[in-house]
Scaffold this active site. Structure first.
Site, short mmCIF file in Angstrom:
data_model
loop_
_atom_site.label_atom_id
_atom_site.label_comp_id
_atom_site.label_asym_id
_atom_site.label_seq_id
_atom_site.Cartn_x
_atom_site.Cartn_y
_atom_site.Cartn_z
N SER A 146 -7.00 57.14 81.64
CA SER A 146 -7.36 58.07 80.58
C SER A 146 -8.60 57.66 79.78
O SER A 146 -9.67 57.51 80.35
CB SER A 146 -6.13 58.22 79.68
OG SER A 146 -6.30 59.20 78.72
N ASP A 205 -9.54 61.50 81.74
CA ASP A 205 -8.78 62.22 82.77
C ASP A 205 -8.56 63.68 82.38
O ASP A 205 -7.75 64.39 82.99
CB ASP A 205 -7.45 61.53 83.10
CG ASP A 205 -6.51 61.46 81.91
OD1 ASP A 205 -6.98 61.56 80.76
OD2 ASP A 205 -5.30 61.30 82.13
N ASP A 238 -7.14 65.31 79.88
CA ASP A 238 -5.93 65.92 79.32
C ASP A 238 -6.00 66.02 77.79
O ASP A 238 -5.07 66.51 77.15
CB ASP A 238 -4.63 65.22 79.79
CG ASP A 238 -4.57 63.76 79.40
OD1 ASP A 238 -5.55 63.24 78.82
OD2 ASP A 238 -3.53 63.13 79.69
N GLU A 292 -0.97 66.66 69.61
CA GLU A 292 -1.18 65.45 68.84
C GLU A 292 -2.55 65.62 68.17
O GLU A 292 -3.44 66.29 68.70
CB GLU A 292 -1.20 64.22 69.74
CG GLU A 292 0.16 63.90 70.31
CD GLU A 292 0.20 62.51 70.95
OE1 GLU A 292 1.11 61.75 70.61
OE2 GLU A 292 -0.66 62.19 71.78
N ASN A 301 -4.94 63.77 68.13
CA ASN A 301 -6.03 63.29 68.99
C ASN A 301 -6.43 64.28 70.08
O ASN A 301 -7.30 63.98 70.89
CB ASN A 301 -5.66 61.94 69.60
CG ASN A 301 -4.42 62.01 70.48
OD1 ASN A 301 -4.12 63.05 71.05
ND2 ASN A 301 -3.71 60.91 70.58
N ARG A 330 4.08 52.20 61.83
CA ARG A 330 4.92 52.13 63.03
C ARG A 330 4.24 51.22 64.05
O ARG A 330 3.01 51.08 64.06
CB ARG A 330 5.14 53.52 63.64
CG ARG A 330 3.87 54.23 64.03
CD ARG A 330 4.13 55.51 64.78
NE ARG A 330 4.31 55.30 66.22
CZ ARG A 330 3.31 55.11 67.10
NH1 ARG A 330 2.05 55.10 66.69
NH2 ARG A 330 3.57 54.93 68.38
N ALA A 331 5.07 50.62 64.90
CA ALA A 331 4.52 49.79 65.96
C ALA A 331 3.90 50.69 67.01
O ALA A 331 4.50 51.69 67.41
CB ALA A 331 5.64 48.96 66.59
N SER A 332 2.68 50.37 67.45
CA SER A 332 2.04 51.14 68.52
C SER A 332 2.86 51.00 69.80
O SER A 332 3.44 49.96 70.07
CB SER A 332 0.62 50.61 68.76
OG SER A 332 0.17 50.99 70.04
N THR A 358 1.28 51.51 72.69
CA THR A 358 0.31 51.20 73.74
C THR A 358 -0.52 49.95 73.46
O THR A 358 -1.24 49.48 74.33
CB THR A 358 -0.67 52.38 73.93
OG1 THR A 358 -1.38 52.57 72.69
CG2 THR A 358 0.03 53.66 74.30
P1 NG1 Z 1 0.28 54.53 70.06
O1 NG1 Z 1 -0.52 53.38 70.54
O2 NG1 Z 1 1.77 54.41 70.34
O3 NG1 Z 1 -0.04 54.86 68.62
C1 NG1 Z 1 -1.50 56.23 71.18
C2 NG1 Z 1 -1.80 57.48 70.38
C3 NG1 Z 1 -0.82 58.57 70.77
C4 NG1 Z 1 -0.76 58.80 72.28
C5 NG1 Z 1 -0.64 57.47 73.03
C6 NG1 Z 1 -0.75 57.61 74.53
C7 NG1 Z 1 -2.53 57.62 68.03
C8 NG1 Z 1 -2.27 57.27 66.62
N1 NG1 Z 1 -1.64 57.20 68.94
O4 NG1 Z 1 -0.17 55.84 70.90
O5 NG1 Z 1 -1.14 59.75 70.09
O6 NG1 Z 1 -1.85 59.54 72.72
O7 NG1 Z 1 -1.59 56.51 72.57
O8 NG1 Z 1 -2.06 57.73 74.98
O9 NG1 Z 1 -3.54 58.29 68.33
ZN ZN Z 2 -5.97 61.31 78.92
#
Ligand code: NG1
Ligand code: ZN
Length: 541
Positions: A64, A283, A285, A377, A379, A502-504, A506
């Site tokens: 992505s 990618d 999306d 979302e 983003n 919150r914990a990410s 990714t």
């Molecule tokens: P995390 O890292 O869990 O915040 C991020 C994006 C999500 C989503 C995922 C998957 C933010 C704040 N978070 O998640 O919206 O797109 O990556 O790609 O943008």
């Molecule tokens: Zn993507």
């Protein structure tokens, strides 16, 4: 089969001491670490297909918006949806099995899930433009061959195109048929639906599309052949950042993530004032719109804006078609949606808003509870889903006036234009263009629908992000004890203040989001909450 899997697996050894996890975006990391993971995802795809009676499963190899040296892999369920939740854990289990235990774990999953090994298994797959793609495809192929799985290689595709093809493959020849099973079928479906939805309307000026130097570039160039030019009831598209030959330029100073996080257009953009621009991710999306306002400078039209635009347009059409009382229309967001957008949907559009945890699978699932569920979302990842009841109403309702007939026809066109399987930059772009043309809106008029609250997103590194546990769609911390109370106390001192941590899912970090009435207050609140999180997260330095 056991010996075949064992022999194939030995060509794809797992890096020692590495812990893999199927997260919100599948597996994603440095491409050099992924060989064994992709092989094992191939095994999971075979199991999943057999479990579902030989329905076709999709496998997408992409990372992505990540840098070029990364890659990733994710599975697509038969209706083009994200992999069912429980199977994320099975994928994680197999990805982490020791090399010598791969066959054992494969068989134990087969037994536990009551899968008949004699059932046929079918997979389709594709990849983005990353140089590591072809080698990873080989790892996938080794798994498909070892498990006797039938497969089709679609080579280069956007992620949403693979979702589309997965659904088309599984519904071919049924009343639920989703379209012709080919890449060309995808362009034809979108092109035809766009023409029907535009009804000869003209878009003003051109649209500059930044393709992040990813797979969206060549695919958009193909789609353009199927859509009319602006003067002909279509749109004039100027493609930029479509170099897929130089690996290092992918997502570099361009793309949706760059534009959203840096709050500026890619340096390569030559668009003039008030000209529509949009950016895809690697990618395709995700999509973000923006323009330069001569008075206020760079203006971002993000996922929240696209959601509110789509909800307002479809809501109006449903009313014009005399279907407003029959159909439940709603918007699904995450806690990252700007508070002003939530208020606009609830107060101005009069539609319900549901908040879910981060990750499109949660949003998608919640959206299917509505007859028309709009989800995005912030983003830029999102789409609209229609219930069977909505589709039936659009096709069977007898119009009582030419205006009703016209609204119904536009609604039917939208159900074909919108990729209902997953967020799709190409399809979302045509949706936005259609709506702006219908409303005769410039990007400025779109921007004026509501005013975003100033906000700040901060990434905080802590000793262990997993101690941060949330509830209430990630908006409230239940652990560490006492942290939420301290956040609440700080937030209460700010006008229109809102903040959460919150914990990410990714990255190895905690994300802090804050919004407030003014820019300086939003920044101040974000840095205070970030300091608190850092302290409670046990960081000593
Ligand atoms: P995390 O890292 O869990 O915040 C991020 C994006 C999500 C989503 C995922 C998957 C933010 C704040 N978070 O998640 O919206 O797109 O990556 O790609 O943008
Ligand atoms: Zn993507």
């Amino acid at each position: 089969m056991d010996s075949k899997i064992l022999a194939a697996s030995s060509k794809h050894p797992k890096p020692v001491d590495h812990l893999f996890q199927y997260g919100t975006a599948g597996f994603r990391m440095k491409a050099t670490l992924l060989d064994s993971v992709v092989f094992r995802v191939g095994l999971v795809a075979a199991l999943r297909s057999r479990k579902l009676g030989g329905q076709t499963i999709g496998v997408m190899i992409t990372a992505s918006h990540n840098p070029p040296e990364d890659n990733g892999v994710k599975l697509v369920d038969p209706m083009g949806e994200m992999l069912e939740n429980s199977w994320e854990a099975y994928s994680t289990e197999l990805a982490n099995a020791k090399d010598e235990d791969v066959v054992k774990v494969y068989r134990s999953l087969e037994e536990k899930l009551k899968i008949n090994p004699d059932t046929a298994s079918r997979v389709i797959y594709a990849r983005d433009t990353r140089p590591s793609g072809p080698k990873l495809v080989q790892a996938l192929l080794d798994a498909l061959n070892a498990t006797g799985t039938e497969y089709t290689d679609y080579k280069l595709l956007t992620t949403p195109q693979l979702h589309y093809l997965t659904r088309c493959t599984n519904t071919e020849g049924t009343p639920q048929s989703y379209g012709e099973v080919s890449e060309k079928g995808y362009y034809e479906k979108l092109g035809k639906a766009f023409k029907r939805a535009m009804k000869g309307r003209k878009t003003v000026g051109s649209l500059t599309v930044d393709c992040a130097n990813g797979v969206g570039g060549p695919k958009l160039a193909e789609l353009v052949k199927y859509i009319p030019a602006g003067s002909d009831g279509g749109v004039d598209i100027k493609i930029i950042n479509d170099d897929v030959l130089k690996a290092e330029v992918l997502n570099h100073e361009c793309g949706a993530d760059y534009v959203k996080t840096k709050q500026r257009a890619p340096p390569t953009s030559k668009a003039g004032n008030n000209e529509r621009c949009c950016s895809y991710d690697g990618d395709a999306d995700r999509i973000i719109y923006y323009f330069n306002d001569p008075e206020h400078g760079f203006r971002l039209l993000d996922g929240d804006r696209i959601a509110t635009l789509a909800a307002s347009f479809i809501g109006d059409l449903a009313r014009e078609a005399g279907l407003a009382s029959e159909l439940k229309i709603g918007v699904v967001q995450t806690a990252y949606a700007n508070g002003a957008s939530t208020k606009y949907v609830e107060k101005t559009l009069g539609l319900p808003v549901v908040c879910t945890p981060t990750g499109v699978k949660w949003l998608h699932h919640a959206a299917t509870k509505f007859d028309v569920g709009v989800y995005f979302e912030a983003n830029g990842h999102g789409t609209v889903v229609f219930s069977q009841q909505a589709l039936k109403a659009f096709s069977t309702k007898e119009p009582e006036s030419p205006a009703q007939a016209s609204a119904l026809e536009t609604l039917r066109a939208l159900t074909d234009l919108i990729n209902q399987t997953v967020g799709d930059a190409l399809s979302d772009m045509l949706l936005v263009e259609t709506i702006l043309a219908h409303k005769s809106w410039t990007p400025k008029e779109w921007d004026l629908t509501y005013t975003d609250l100033p906000n700040r997103l901060v990434r905080v590194e802590v000793a262990n992000r997993n101690i941060f546990k949330t509830t209430n769609a990630e908006r409230t911390l239940v652990e560490p004890q006492g942290t939420q109370d301290r956040i609440d106390q700080l937030v209460s001192k700010f006008k229109d203040g809102r903040s959460f941590a919150r914990a990410s899912g990714t990255e190895d970090a905690v994300r802090v989001y804050a919004e407030a009435a003014t820019r300086s207050e939003a920044d101040d609140l974000a840095s205070k909450i970030a300091a608190l999180v850092k302290h409670d997260g046990g960081m000593t330095s």
